[in-house]
Design a protein around this motif. Sequence first.
Motif, PDB file in Angstrom:
ATOM      1  N   MET A   4      -4.245   4.221  -4.607  1.00 64.69           N
ATOM      2  CA  MET A   4      -3.602   4.161  -5.921  1.00 64.69           C
ATOM      3  C   MET A   4      -2.137   4.626  -5.806  1.00 64.69           C
ATOM      4  O   MET A   4      -1.251   4.064  -6.433  1.00 64.69           O
ATOM      5  N   ARG A   5      -1.919   5.618  -4.954  1.00 64.32           N
ATOM      6  CA  ARG A   5      -0.562   6.133  -4.755  1.00 64.32           C
ATOM      7  C   ARG A   5       0.374   5.024  -4.274  1.00 64.32           C
ATOM      8  O   ARG A   5       1.437   4.784  -4.863  1.00 64.32           O
ATOM      9  N   LEU A   6      -0.024   4.317  -3.210  1.00 57.91           N
ATOM     10  CA  LEU A   6       0.847   3.250  -2.700  1.00 57.91           C
ATOM     11  C   LEU A   6       0.881   2.055  -3.656  1.00 57.91           C
ATOM     12  O   LEU A   6       1.883   1.339  -3.717  1.00 57.91           O
ATOM     13  N   GLU A   7      -0.200   1.873  -4.405  1.00 55.50           N
ATOM     14  CA  GLU A   7      -0.222   0.802  -5.406  1.00 55.50           C
ATOM     15  C   GLU A   7       0.854   1.072  -6.462  1.00 55.50           C
ATOM     16  O   GLU A   7       1.566   0.158  -6.879  1.00 55.50           O
ATOM     17  N   ILE A  22      10.090   3.271   5.728  1.00 53.16           N
ATOM     18  CA  ILE A  22      10.362   4.240   6.790  1.00 53.16           C
ATOM     19  C   ILE A  22       9.247   5.288   6.800  1.00 53.16           C
ATOM     20  O   ILE A  22       8.948   5.879   5.757  1.00 53.16           O
ATOM     21  N   GLY A  23       8.669   5.516   7.964  1.00 52.62           N
ATOM     22  CA  GLY A  23       7.487   6.374   8.052  1.00 52.62           C
ATOM     23  C   GLY A  23       6.301   5.570   7.560  1.00 52.62           C
ATOM     24  O   GLY A  23       5.527   5.996   6.719  1.00 52.62           O
ATOM     25  N   SER A  24       6.169   4.373   8.109  1.00 56.21           N
ATOM     26  CA  SER A  24       5.252   3.362   7.566  1.00 56.21           C
ATOM     27  C   SER A  24       3.803   3.635   7.943  1.00 56.21           C
ATOM     28  O   SER A  24       2.887   3.100   7.332  1.00 56.21           O
ATOM     29  N   ASP A  25       3.582   4.440   8.967  1.00 58.18           N
ATOM     30  CA  ASP A  25       2.248   4.715   9.496  1.00 58.18           C
ATOM     31  C   ASP A  25       1.554   3.392   9.828  1.00 58.18           C
ATOM     32  O   ASP A  25       2.035   2.673  10.691  1.00 58.18           O
ATOM     33  N   HIS A  26       0.477   3.032   9.131  1.00 60.43           N
ATOM     34  CA  HIS A  26      -0.230   1.784   9.459  1.00 60.43           C
ATOM     35  C   HIS A  26       0.469   0.522   8.971  1.00 60.43           C
ATOM     36  O   HIS A  26      -0.016  -0.569   9.212  1.00 60.43           O
ATOM     37  N   GLY A  45       9.444   1.145   9.916  1.00 55.34           N
ATOM     38  CA  GLY A  45       9.978   2.117  10.873  1.00 55.34           C
ATOM     39  C   GLY A  45       8.998   3.251  11.086  1.00 55.34           C
ATOM     40  O   GLY A  45       8.398   3.740  10.129  1.00 55.34           O
ATOM     41  N   GLU A  46       8.828   3.625  12.321  1.00 57.30           N
ATOM     42  CA  GLU A  46       7.981   4.782  12.654  1.00 57.30           C
ATOM     43  C   GLU A  46       8.614   5.568  13.794  1.00 57.30           C
ATOM     44  O   GLU A  46       9.091   4.997  14.758  1.00 57.30           O
ATOM     45  N   VAL A  47       8.553   6.879  13.692  1.00 55.12           N
ATOM     46  CA  VAL A  47       9.143   7.728  14.717  1.00 55.12           C
ATOM     47  C   VAL A  47       8.107   8.086  15.787  1.00 55.12           C
ATOM     48  O   VAL A  47       8.459   8.438  16.902  1.00 55.12           O
ATOM     49  N   ALA A  48       6.831   7.991  15.418  1.00 54.98           N
ATOM     50  CA  ALA A  48       5.777   8.420  16.346  1.00 54.98           C
ATOM     51  C   ALA A  48       5.032   7.207  16.904  1.00 54.98           C
ATOM     52  O   ALA A  48       4.824   6.212  16.204  1.00 54.98           O
ATOM     53  N   LEU A  72      10.218   1.328  16.467  1.00 62.35           N
ATOM     54  CA  LEU A  72      10.046   2.733  16.818  1.00 62.35           C
ATOM     55  C   LEU A  72      11.420   3.382  16.700  1.00 62.35           C
ATOM     56  O   LEU A  72      12.307   3.136  17.526  1.00 62.35           O
ATOM     57  N   ALA A  73      11.628   4.162  15.650  1.00 63.05           N
ATOM     58  CA  ALA A  73      12.967   4.716  15.410  1.00 63.05           C
ATOM     59  C   ALA A  73      12.863   5.928  14.494  1.00 63.05           C
ATOM     60  O   ALA A  73      11.918   6.053  13.706  1.00 63.05           O
ATOM     61  N   ASP A  74      13.851   6.789  14.606  1.00 61.72           N
ATOM     62  CA  ASP A  74      13.907   7.978  13.760  1.00 61.72           C
ATOM     63  C   ASP A  74      14.594   7.625  12.435  1.00 61.72           C
ATOM     64  O   ASP A  74      15.771   7.261  12.415  1.00 61.72           O
ATOM     65  N   GLY A  75      13.873   7.718  11.367  1.00 57.96           N
ATOM     66  CA  GLY A  75      14.440   7.539  10.026  1.00 57.96           C
ATOM     67  C   GLY A  75      15.129   6.202   9.841  1.00 57.96           C
ATOM     68  O   GLY A  75      14.611   5.147  10.240  1.00 57.96           O
ATOM     69  N   LEU A  76      16.342   6.263   9.250  1.00 55.97           N
ATOM     70  CA  LEU A  76      17.046   5.024   8.893  1.00 55.97           C
ATOM     71  C   LEU A  76      17.632   4.301  10.109  1.00 55.97           C
ATOM     72  O   LEU A  76      18.175   3.208   9.967  1.00 55.97           O
ATOM     73  N   LEU A  90      10.278   5.525   1.262  1.00 59.16           N
ATOM     74  CA  LEU A  90      10.016   6.704   2.102  1.00 59.16           C
ATOM     75  C   LEU A  90       8.898   7.458   1.397  1.00 59.16           C
ATOM     76  O   LEU A  90       9.142   8.105   0.366  1.00 59.16           O
ATOM     77  N   CYS A  91       7.695   7.315   1.904  1.00 56.45           N
ATOM     78  CA  CYS A  91       6.528   7.809   1.163  1.00 56.45           C
ATOM     79  C   CYS A  91       5.647   8.712   2.009  1.00 56.45           C
ATOM     80  O   CYS A  91       5.541   8.548   3.222  1.00 56.45           O
ATOM     81  N   GLY A  92       5.011   9.655   1.330  1.00 60.28           N
ATOM     82  CA  GLY A  92       4.010  10.484   1.988  1.00 60.28           C
ATOM     83  C   GLY A  92       4.586  11.523   2.919  1.00 60.28           C
ATOM     84  O   GLY A  92       3.935  11.944   3.871  1.00 60.28           O
ATOM     85  N   MET A  93       5.818  11.932   2.650  1.00 57.16           N
ATOM     86  CA  MET A  93       6.437  13.005   3.448  1.00 57.16           C
ATOM     87  C   MET A  93       6.944  14.075   2.486  1.00 57.16           C
ATOM     88  O   MET A  93       7.100  13.809   1.294  1.00 57.16           O
ATOM     89  N   ASP A 100      16.280  14.937   4.468  1.00 63.16           N
ATOM     90  CA  ASP A 100      16.908  15.024   5.796  1.00 63.16           C
ATOM     91  C   ASP A 100      17.074  13.636   6.422  1.00 63.16           C
ATOM     92  O   ASP A 100      18.065  13.368   7.094  1.00 63.16           O
ATOM     93  N   ILE A 101      16.094  12.767   6.204  1.00 58.47           N
ATOM     94  CA  ILE A 101      16.186  11.401   6.742  1.00 58.47           C
ATOM     95  C   ILE A 101      17.337  10.653   6.066  1.00 58.47           C
ATOM     96  O   ILE A 101      18.128   9.968   6.724  1.00 58.47           O
ATOM     97  N   LEU A 102      17.470  10.811   4.743  1.00 52.68           N
ATOM     98  CA  LEU A 102      18.562  10.150   4.021  1.00 52.68           C
ATOM     99  C   LEU A 102      19.914  10.702   4.480  1.00 52.68           C
ATOM    100  O   LEU A 102      20.862   9.947   4.727  1.00 52.68           O
TER     101      LEU A 102
END
Length: 226
Positions: A4-7, A22-26, A45-48, A72-76, A90-93, A100-102
Amino acid sequence: RLSMRLERVATYVPHGARLADIGSDHGYLPVALLNRGVIASAVAGEVALTPFCAAERTVRENDLEDQISVRLADGLAAIEVQDAITAISLCGMGGETIRDILEAGKARLSGQERLILQPNGGEQPLRLWLMEHDYRIVSEEVLRENRFDYEIIVAEHTGPVEYTAEELYFGPLQMQARSPAFLLKWQRLSGKKQKTLSNFERAQKAVSEEKLQEVAQQVRWINALL
Ligand code: SAM
């Protein structure tokens, strides 16, 4: 299917957008939006490494490799000029992490992008960054899922904007709208804040006067709000 959150986050992504998640996870958000025909293309984008591989897999399984670049990248740093990005999610952080990413990537912002932010706490420092960088908050909401209150903050670069300290704390639009979810969140936090203040007052030496005054101010604001 999205949470529901991402919806709710998805509803703020404009039709035809070129989205950087950014920080897309799956990679669930860009994949769902592409499958629904809402967005034109996306960068995930994903840093991990593990979530990066998970996003690649989701994109591959949905046959969306031509429309979604997983990076595979750090932030923007995931964003390139040629992407002509029109919306960034930029969600779930934590709010401080999003800020800091911005801040670290602000050279990559053209000012044309809508920012769709879903911080888990730390909303106040995030709103302060937005104000200091001429971003106006155009939509805000609080939603509850899995016994957790989530906030969504949507901002656009419009030129100088002034918010009071209280507005930065609660959210300028939420203070006006006073939605049931918003009031419930602060009702729930009210007792906790009061307790924090009592603990601080009891352990005075361990806490700076500044910190104590800050929390006392927040308790006054919350009492006035409710
Ligand atoms: N955005 C998804 C959501 O809202 O469901 C995933 C949230 S997940 C809790 C946070 C993700 O952000 C993690 O996969 C983490 O690796 C990633 N992340 C944290 N800092 C990052 C950064 N500086 N750049 C890119 N990704 C980052």
